[in-house]
Design a protein around this motif. Structure first.
Motif, PDB file in Angstrom:
ATOM      1  N   ASN A 114      16.203  76.208  10.259  1.00 39.59           N
ATOM      2  CA  ASN A 114      14.949  76.742  10.803  1.00 39.59           C
ATOM      3  C   ASN A 114      14.511  77.996  10.030  1.00 39.59           C
ATOM      4  O   ASN A 114      13.319  78.199   9.780  1.00 39.59           O
ATOM      5  CB  ASN A 114      15.089  77.081  12.288  1.00 39.59           C
ATOM      6  CG  ASN A 114      14.682  75.920  13.176  1.00 39.59           C
ATOM      7  OD1 ASN A 114      14.832  74.760  12.790  1.00 39.59           O
ATOM      8  ND2 ASN A 114      14.174  76.206  14.359  1.00 39.59           N
TER       9      ASN A 114
ATOM     10  N   SER B  94      15.238  70.596   9.801  1.00 35.55           N
ATOM     11  CA  SER B  94      14.033  71.233  10.335  1.00 35.55           C
ATOM     12  C   SER B  94      12.824  70.610   9.653  1.00 35.55           C
ATOM     13  O   SER B  94      12.906  70.136   8.521  1.00 35.55           O
ATOM     14  CB  SER B  94      14.045  72.743  10.074  1.00 35.55           C
ATOM     15  OG  SER B  94      15.126  73.342  10.752  1.00 35.55           O
TER      16      SER B  94
ATOM     17  N   SER C 294      20.629  78.802   8.668  1.00 37.76           N
ATOM     18  CA  SER C 294      19.933  77.946   9.635  1.00 37.76           C
ATOM     19  C   SER C 294      18.788  77.240   8.914  1.00 37.76           C
ATOM     20  O   SER C 294      18.025  77.885   8.185  1.00 37.76           O
ATOM     21  CB  SER C 294      19.374  78.817  10.768  1.00 37.76           C
ATOM     22  OG  SER C 294      18.307  78.151  11.410  1.00 37.76           O
TER      23      SER C 294
ATOM     24  N   LEU D 205      15.130  72.570  18.804  1.00 34.60           N
ATOM     25  CA  LEU D 205      14.678  73.962  18.909  1.00 34.60           C
ATOM     26  C   LEU D 205      13.351  74.101  18.183  1.00 34.60           C
ATOM     27  O   LEU D 205      13.294  73.971  16.956  1.00 34.60           O
ATOM     28  CB  LEU D 205      15.720  74.897  18.261  1.00 34.60           C
ATOM     29  CG  LEU D 205      15.334  76.361  18.157  1.00 34.60           C
ATOM     30  CD1 LEU D 205      15.303  77.007  19.538  1.00 34.60           C
ATOM     31  CD2 LEU D 205      16.336  77.106  17.265  1.00 34.60           C
TER      32      LEU D 205
ATOM     33  N   ALA E 208      24.858  79.860  10.792  1.00 30.52           N
ATOM     34  CA  ALA E 208      24.271  80.578  11.937  1.00 30.52           C
ATOM     35  C   ALA E 208      23.258  79.677  12.640  1.00 30.52           C
ATOM     36  O   ALA E 208      22.141  80.106  12.952  1.00 30.52           O
ATOM     37  CB  ALA E 208      23.618  81.883  11.476  1.00 30.52           C
TER      38      ALA E 208
ATOM     39  N   ARG F 244      21.272  77.905  15.367  1.00 34.94           N
ATOM     40  CA  ARG F 244      20.999  78.414  16.714  1.00 34.94           C
ATOM     41  C   ARG F 244      20.357  77.362  17.603  1.00 34.94           C
ATOM     42  O   ARG F 244      19.704  76.431  17.139  1.00 34.94           O
ATOM     43  CB  ARG F 244      20.171  79.690  16.707  1.00 34.94           C
ATOM     44  CG  ARG F 244      18.976  79.718  15.867  1.00 34.94           C
ATOM     45  CD  ARG F 244      18.182  81.003  16.029  1.00 34.94           C
ATOM     46  NE  ARG F 244      16.913  80.777  15.369  1.00 34.94           N
ATOM     47  CZ  ARG F 244      16.749  80.894  14.071  1.00 34.94           C
ATOM     48  NH1 ARG F 244      17.728  81.300  13.304  1.00 34.94           N
ATOM     49  NH2 ARG F 244      15.572  80.613  13.528  1.00 34.94           N
ATOM     50  N   GLY F 245      20.574  77.592  18.906  1.00 36.92           N
ATOM     51  CA  GLY F 245      20.000  76.712  19.909  1.00 36.92           C
ATOM     52  C   GLY F 245      19.012  77.479  20.759  1.00 36.92           C
ATOM     53  O   GLY F 245      18.675  78.624  20.443  1.00 36.92           O
TER      54      GLY F 245
ATOM     55  N   GLY G 197      20.317  68.462  20.174  1.00 38.33           N
ATOM     56  CA  GLY G 197      19.488  69.543  20.718  1.00 38.33           C
ATOM     57  C   GLY G 197      18.277  69.764  19.813  1.00 38.33           C
ATOM     58  O   GLY G 197      18.337  69.485  18.605  1.00 38.33           O
TER      59      GLY G 197
ATOM     60  N   GLY H 116      19.248  69.052  15.800  1.00 46.15           N
ATOM     61  CA  GLY H 116      20.671  68.965  15.470  1.00 46.15           C
ATOM     62  C   GLY H 116      21.274  67.790  16.215  1.00 46.15           C
ATOM     63  O   GLY H 116      21.187  67.718  17.441  1.00 46.15           O
TER      64      GLY H 116
ATOM     65  N   TYR I  66      21.592  68.242  10.513  1.00 47.04           N
ATOM     66  CA  TYR I  66      20.972  69.531  10.810  1.00 47.04           C
ATOM     67  C   TYR I  66      19.689  69.572   9.995  1.00 47.04           C
ATOM     68  O   TYR I  66      19.740  69.628   8.763  1.00 47.04           O
ATOM     69  CB  TYR I  66      21.896  70.690  10.420  1.00 47.04           C
ATOM     70  CG  TYR I  66      23.342  70.480  10.843  1.00 47.04           C
ATOM     71  CD1 TYR I  66      23.664  70.281  12.189  1.00 47.04           C
ATOM     72  CD2 TYR I  66      24.379  70.463   9.905  1.00 47.04           C
ATOM     73  CE1 TYR I  66      24.986  70.057  12.585  1.00 47.04           C
ATOM     74  CE2 TYR I  66      25.696  70.245  10.290  1.00 47.04           C
ATOM     75  CZ  TYR I  66      25.989  70.035  11.624  1.00 47.04           C
ATOM     76  OH  TYR I  66      27.291  69.815  12.008  1.00 47.04           O
TER      77      TYR I  66
HETATM   78  C1  BTN Z   1      19.745  73.509  21.499  1.00 45.29           C
HETATM   79  O1  BTN Z   1      20.650  72.717  21.713  1.00 45.29           O
HETATM   80  O2  BTN Z   1      19.503  74.446  22.288  1.00 45.29           O
HETATM   81  C2  BTN Z   1      18.906  73.341  20.270  1.00 45.29           C
HETATM   82  C3  BTN Z   1      19.749  73.105  19.054  1.00 45.29           C
HETATM   83  C4  BTN Z   1      18.946  72.997  17.777  1.00 45.29           C
HETATM   84  C5  BTN Z   1      19.845  72.914  16.574  1.00 45.29           C
HETATM   85  C6  BTN Z   1      19.088  72.650  15.311  1.00 45.29           C
HETATM   86  S1  BTN Z   1      20.166  72.272  13.969  1.00 45.29           S
HETATM   87  C7  BTN Z   1      18.861  72.426  12.853  1.00 45.29           C
HETATM   88  C8  BTN Z   1      18.018  73.595  13.301  1.00 45.29           C
HETATM   89  N1  BTN Z   1      18.514  74.836  12.764  1.00 45.29           N
HETATM   90  C9  BTN Z   1      18.975  75.654  13.713  1.00 45.29           C
HETATM   91  O3  BTN Z   1      19.451  76.785  13.532  1.00 45.29           O
HETATM   92  N2  BTN Z   1      18.822  75.080  14.911  1.00 45.29           N
HETATM   93  C10 BTN Z   1      18.202  73.776  14.813  1.00 45.29           C
END
Ligand code: BTN
Length: 267
Positions: free
Chosen positions: A34, A78, A32, A132, A58, A60-61, A130, A151, A76
């Motif tokens: 993040n 951060s 990820s 996060l 991996a 995540r949202g 999305g 993302g 993708y």
């Molecule tokens: C959501 O839709 O709930 C939030 C999604 C966020 C996705 C991005 S992709 C880059 C960053 N790394 C992750 O693991 N999640 C965010």
């Protein structure tokens, strides 16, 4: 763009005049971005550092969900943030990110997408992007840093999205009639737009863009309140980017976070 440049070189060149931007690290694959952002922030990486990955294993949202991040199909990324002590409002910072992503997409495709509260971007009721935001706090309770993860579905995987999301996900390529979207340009545009909004906080005039792009205002929404389903009319986004809803009994509530569903899309 110079042929053969890496993503790092391209993003650096595109953001050469953006003083907020402090550097970029690009990976073929990460669990990820993040998590990588956290690891870098823990060893002192400055605000304005960007982490990119071609895929996430991996991703995540929000609300503990997975973010599907197949190879080369999305942006993708951060961004490390270290908000000033006297101005930390996570809701407003993520709302800046939603507006910046909205602006970047409009700049690159000419298309105005929808912002669905809290901070998702949708097009024709399907999710495109999305956001996060994850905070790291000191033992004193003060915010140390924030990792802002974004993302964006840029292209649709061959054969379509996996079953679970095939009816609810859409990509920029689909909405822009197959035109090729440069992910590095999208990343740079997002960082630049975000920096302008973020650095002007606590000014919140950008919320006018948020409100105008909202697909929620004026709609009946369904949300959970202390475990119970509620139905209310979404009437405004307040100055802290909270959703203002009016319940059937006339009560007004300001929702901070969580999830809402538009009634017309679930009936
Ligand atoms: C959501 O839709 O709930 C939030 C999604 C966020 C996705 C991005 S992709 C880059 C960053 N790394 C992750 O693991 N999640 C965010």
């Amino acid at each position: 763009m110079i042929k053969g440049q890496t993503s790092e070189e391209k993003v650096k060149n595109l953001l050469a005049d953006c003083s907020f931007f402090k550097g970029v690290e690009s990976h073929v694959s990460l669990p990820s971005t993040n998590d990588r952002g956290r690891a870098l922030a823990d060893i002192g990486a400055p605000e304005g550092t960007v982490i990119l990955a071609e895929m996430q294993t991996a991703g995540r949202g929000r609300l503990g969900r997975r973010f599907y991040s197949p190879q080369s199909e999305g942006l993708y990324m951060s961004l490390i943030l270290r908000p000033e002590k006297d101005f930390v409002d996570v809701g407003l910072i993520t709302a800046c990110a939603a507006v910046a992503a909205w602006q970047a997409i409009q700049q690159l495709t000419g298309i105005k997408v929808d912002i669905k509260w809290v901070n998702d971007l949708f097009y024709q009721n399907k999710k495109l992007c999305g956001i996060l935001a994850e905070g790291q706090f000191r033992p004193s309770g003060e915010l140390d840093y924030m990792i802002l993860g974004v993302g964006i579905n840029v292209t649709t995987p061959v054969g379509g999205y996996e079953e679970e999301i095939q009816n609810i996900a859409i990509s920029l390529a689909e909405i822009a009639d197959g035109s090729i979207i440069d992910k590095d340009a999208l990343c740079a545009e997002f960082v630049y737009r975000f920096s302008l909004l973020y650095q002007r906080l606590p000014q919140t005039d950008f919320l006018e863009i948020y409100r105008a792009a909202s697909c929620v205002l004026g709609e009946k929404v369904c949300y959970k309140r202390e475990g119970t389903k509620e139905i209310a009319m979404a009437v405004d986004i307040d100055e802290k980017a909270r959703l203002v809803v009016e319940r059937e009994n006339g009560e007004i509530e300001h929702l901070n976070s969580g999830e809402i569903h538009l009634l017309r899309t679930i009936l």
